[in-house]
Design a protein around this motif. Structure first.
Motif, PDB file in Angstrom:
ATOM      1  N   GLU A  17      33.050  39.544  77.145  1.00 40.40           N
ATOM      2  CA  GLU A  17      33.177  38.881  75.842  1.00 40.40           C
ATOM      3  C   GLU A  17      33.705  37.457  75.998  1.00 40.40           C
ATOM      4  OE1 GLU A  17      35.608  41.668  73.699  1.00 40.40           O
ATOM      5  OE2 GLU A  17      33.875  42.860  73.073  1.00 40.40           O
ATOM      6  N   GLY A  18      34.654  37.273  76.904  1.00 40.27           N
ATOM      7  CA  GLY A  18      35.190  35.933  77.142  1.00 40.27           C
ATOM      8  C   GLY A  18      34.149  34.993  77.716  1.00 40.27           C
ATOM      9  N   VAL A  19      33.407  35.482  78.720  1.00 42.07           N
ATOM     10  CA  VAL A  19      32.354  34.668  79.330  1.00 42.07           C
ATOM     11  C   VAL A  19      31.286  34.325  78.291  1.00 42.07           C
ATOM     12  CG1 VAL A  19      30.462  34.689  81.011  1.00 42.07           C
ATOM     13  CG2 VAL A  19      32.737  35.472  81.688  1.00 42.07           C
ATOM     14  N   ALA A  20      30.854  35.324  77.517  1.00 37.32           N
ATOM     15  CA  ALA A  20      29.814  35.093  76.511  1.00 37.32           C
ATOM     16  C   ALA A  20      30.278  34.109  75.441  1.00 37.32           C
ATOM     17  CB  ALA A  20      29.395  36.417  75.879  1.00 37.32           C
ATOM     18  N   ALA A  21      31.529  34.199  75.027  1.00 35.88           N
ATOM     19  CA  ALA A  21      32.043  33.288  73.989  1.00 35.88           C
ATOM     20  C   ALA A  21      32.077  31.846  74.497  1.00 35.88           C
ATOM     21  CB  ALA A  21      33.433  33.723  73.544  1.00 35.88           C
ATOM     22  N   ILE A  22      32.549  31.641  75.724  1.00 37.29           N
ATOM     23  CA  ILE A  22      32.593  30.293  76.291  1.00 37.29           C
ATOM     24  C   ILE A  22      31.174  29.758  76.491  1.00 37.29           C
ATOM     25  CG2 ILE A  22      33.191  28.967  78.355  1.00 37.29           C
ATOM     26  CD1 ILE A  22      35.699  30.793  78.565  1.00 37.29           C
ATOM     27  N   ALA A  23      30.277  30.608  77.013  1.00 38.15           N
ATOM     28  CA  ALA A  23      28.891  30.189  77.235  1.00 38.15           C
ATOM     29  C   ALA A  23      28.203  29.853  75.905  1.00 38.15           C
ATOM     30  CB  ALA A  23      28.120  31.284  77.970  1.00 38.15           C
ATOM     31  N   ALA A  24      28.472  30.624  74.866  1.00 35.46           N
ATOM     32  CA  ALA A  24      27.858  30.363  73.559  1.00 35.46           C
ATOM     33  C   ALA A  24      28.282  28.995  73.029  1.00 35.46           C
ATOM     34  CB  ALA A  24      28.232  31.461  72.568  1.00 35.46           C
ATOM     35  N   ARG A  25      29.559  28.679  73.146  1.00 35.54           N
ATOM     36  CA  ARG A  25      30.036  27.364  72.692  1.00 35.54           C
ATOM     37  C   ARG A  25      29.380  26.229  73.492  1.00 35.54           C
ATOM     38  NH1 ARG A  25      34.872  30.254  72.237  1.00 35.54           N
ATOM     39  NH2 ARG A  25      35.653  29.452  74.225  1.00 35.54           N
ATOM     40  N   SER A  44      23.358  18.958  63.239  1.00 35.52           N
ATOM     41  CA  SER A  44      24.499  19.624  62.596  1.00 35.52           C
ATOM     42  C   SER A  44      24.200  21.077  62.231  1.00 35.52           C
ATOM     43  CB  SER A  44      24.931  18.861  61.344  1.00 35.52           C
ATOM     44  OG  SER A  44      23.972  19.009  60.307  1.00 35.52           O
ATOM     45  N   GLN A  45      22.936  21.461  62.204  1.00 38.05           N
ATOM     46  CA  GLN A  45      22.565  22.820  61.813  1.00 38.05           C
ATOM     47  C   GLN A  45      22.448  23.789  62.983  1.00 38.05           C
ATOM     48  OE1 GLN A  45      22.145  23.925  58.470  1.00 38.05           O
ATOM     49  NE2 GLN A  45      23.258  22.019  58.265  1.00 38.05           N
ATOM     50  N   VAL A  46      22.625  23.320  64.210  1.00 33.69           N
ATOM     51  CA  VAL A  46      22.601  24.199  65.381  1.00 33.69           C
ATOM     52  C   VAL A  46      23.971  24.863  65.503  1.00 33.69           C
ATOM     53  CG1 VAL A  46      22.432  24.295  67.900  1.00 33.69           C
ATOM     54  CG2 VAL A  46      20.870  22.830  66.598  1.00 33.69           C
ATOM     55  N   SER A  47      23.970  26.193  65.633  1.00 40.98           N
ATOM     56  CA  SER A  47      25.242  26.909  65.741  1.00 40.98           C
ATOM     57  C   SER A  47      25.103  28.134  66.633  1.00 40.98           C
ATOM     58  CB  SER A  47      25.738  27.338  64.357  1.00 40.98           C
ATOM     59  OG  SER A  47      24.824  28.249  63.779  1.00 40.98           O
ATOM     60  N   ARG A  63      21.264  29.531  66.849  1.00 43.32           N
ATOM     61  CA  ARG A  63      20.226  29.289  65.855  1.00 43.32           C
ATOM     62  C   ARG A  63      20.310  27.883  65.288  1.00 43.32           C
ATOM     63  NH1 ARG A  63      20.400  31.280  60.496  1.00 43.32           N
ATOM     64  NH2 ARG A  63      22.182  30.340  59.528  1.00 43.32           N
ATOM     65  N   SER A  64      19.229  27.498  64.662  1.00 45.50           N
ATOM     66  CA  SER A  64      19.201  26.252  63.910  1.00 45.50           C
ATOM     67  C   SER A  64      18.840  26.617  62.482  1.00 45.50           C
ATOM     68  CB  SER A  64      18.172  25.278  64.477  1.00 45.50           C
ATOM     69  OG  SER A  64      18.112  24.139  63.649  1.00 45.50           O
ATOM     70  N   ALA A  65      19.726  26.316  61.552  1.00 44.69           N
ATOM     71  CA  ALA A  65      19.509  26.660  60.150  1.00 44.69           C
ATOM     72  C   ALA A  65      18.613  25.658  59.432  1.00 44.69           C
ATOM     73  CB  ALA A  65      20.853  26.772  59.428  1.00 44.69           C
ATOM     74  N   ALA A  66      18.296  24.536  60.053  1.00 44.20           N
ATOM     75  CA  ALA A  66      17.420  23.551  59.415  1.00 44.20           C
ATOM     76  C   ALA A  66      16.026  24.147  59.286  1.00 44.20           C
ATOM     77  CB  ALA A  66      17.382  22.261  60.226  1.00 44.20           C
ATOM     78  N   ALA A  67      15.490  24.147  58.084  1.00 46.55           N
ATOM     79  CA  ALA A  67      14.193  24.776  57.813  1.00 46.55           C
ATOM     80  C   ALA A  67      13.067  24.183  58.659  1.00 46.55           C
ATOM     81  CB  ALA A  67      13.859  24.652  56.329  1.00 46.55           C
ATOM     82  N   TYR A  68      13.181  22.941  59.036  1.00 47.57           N
ATOM     83  CA  TYR A  68      12.111  22.264  59.770  1.00 47.57           C
ATOM     84  C   TYR A  68      12.326  22.246  61.289  1.00 47.57           C
ATOM     85  CZ  TYR A  68      15.485  18.432  59.693  1.00 47.57           C
ATOM     86  OH  TYR A  68      16.622  17.667  59.832  1.00 47.57           O
ATOM     87  N   SER A  69      13.352  22.926  61.788  1.00 48.20           N
ATOM     88  CA  SER A  69      13.666  22.829  63.216  1.00 48.20           C
ATOM     89  C   SER A  69      12.526  23.321  64.108  1.00 48.20           C
ATOM     90  CB  SER A  69      14.959  23.566  63.541  1.00 48.20           C
ATOM     91  OG  SER A  69      14.853  24.925  63.234  1.00 48.20           O
ATOM     92  N   SER A  70      11.810  24.362  63.710  1.00 49.31           N
ATOM     93  CA  SER A  70      10.712  24.841  64.559  1.00 49.31           C
ATOM     94  C   SER A  70       9.573  23.827  64.618  1.00 49.31           C
ATOM     95  CB  SER A  70      10.195  26.197  64.083  1.00 49.31           C
ATOM     96  OG  SER A  70       9.634  26.095  62.800  1.00 49.31           O
ATOM     97  N   TYR A  71       9.361  23.074  63.539  1.00 56.53           N
ATOM     98  CA  TYR A  71       8.318  22.044  63.557  1.00 56.53           C
ATOM     99  C   TYR A  71       8.677  20.931  64.540  1.00 56.53           C
ATOM    100  CZ  TYR A  71       6.973  24.331  59.201  1.00 56.53           C
ATOM    101  OH  TYR A  71       6.615  25.250  58.257  1.00 56.53           O
TER     102      TYR A  71
END
Length: 135
Positions: A17-25, A44-47, A63-71
């Motif tokens: 869990e510690g490794v995954a949390a640091i890697a995610a950040r 700003s929408q990447v999290s 993920r990217s919450a921006a609706a147009y990120s896949s485009y």
């Protein structure tokens, strides 16, 4: 002779869990830095969400919450854009505002900031993170 391993599973889980949390950040930061910047919204929408246990694995969602990120990431092919009822543009070539009912957009080139580099980005982040966690 019996060996008590009752605490080992918990230590392994905490380490993971510690490794995954640091890697995610780290992946969140690297993906934000790789995102093309026009207005800053896409970046700003990447999290990254914290790791979530799912049976014997940990799930990390980037993920990217921006609706147009896949485009932006994958690009687009040529496509029509319809006005509602009109499209209005300032056209520098003619030096004035022009009105159209529709235009044919030529498409956009893929910027590949998210999906394609993600496996390598995740592997590098895990390598960095594993030395920073002690249990």
């Amino acid at each position: 002779m019996a060996v008590d391993l009752s605490g080992l599973r918990g230590k392994i889980r905490r380490y993971g869990e510690g490794v995954a949390a640091i890697a995610a950040r780290k992946v969140e930061q690297d993906t934000q830095a790789a995102a093309p910047v026009r207005t800053g919204v896409l970046r700003s929408q990447v999290s990254a969400e914290p790791p979530v246990p799912a049976g014997d694995v940990l799930v990390v969602r980037i993920r990217s919450a921006a609706a147009y990120s896949s485009y932006v990431d994958e690009g687009t092919g040529p496509h029509p854009i319809e006005g509602n009822p009109l499209l209005v543009f300032f056209w520098p070539k003619v030096g004035e505002v022009v009105f159209f009912r529709h235009v044919n957009h030529p498409g956009t080139t893929a910027r590949e900031f998210f999906a394609e580099p993600m496996p390598a980005r995740w592997a590098a982040a895990l390598q960095m993170a594993k030395s920073r966690v002690n249990v």
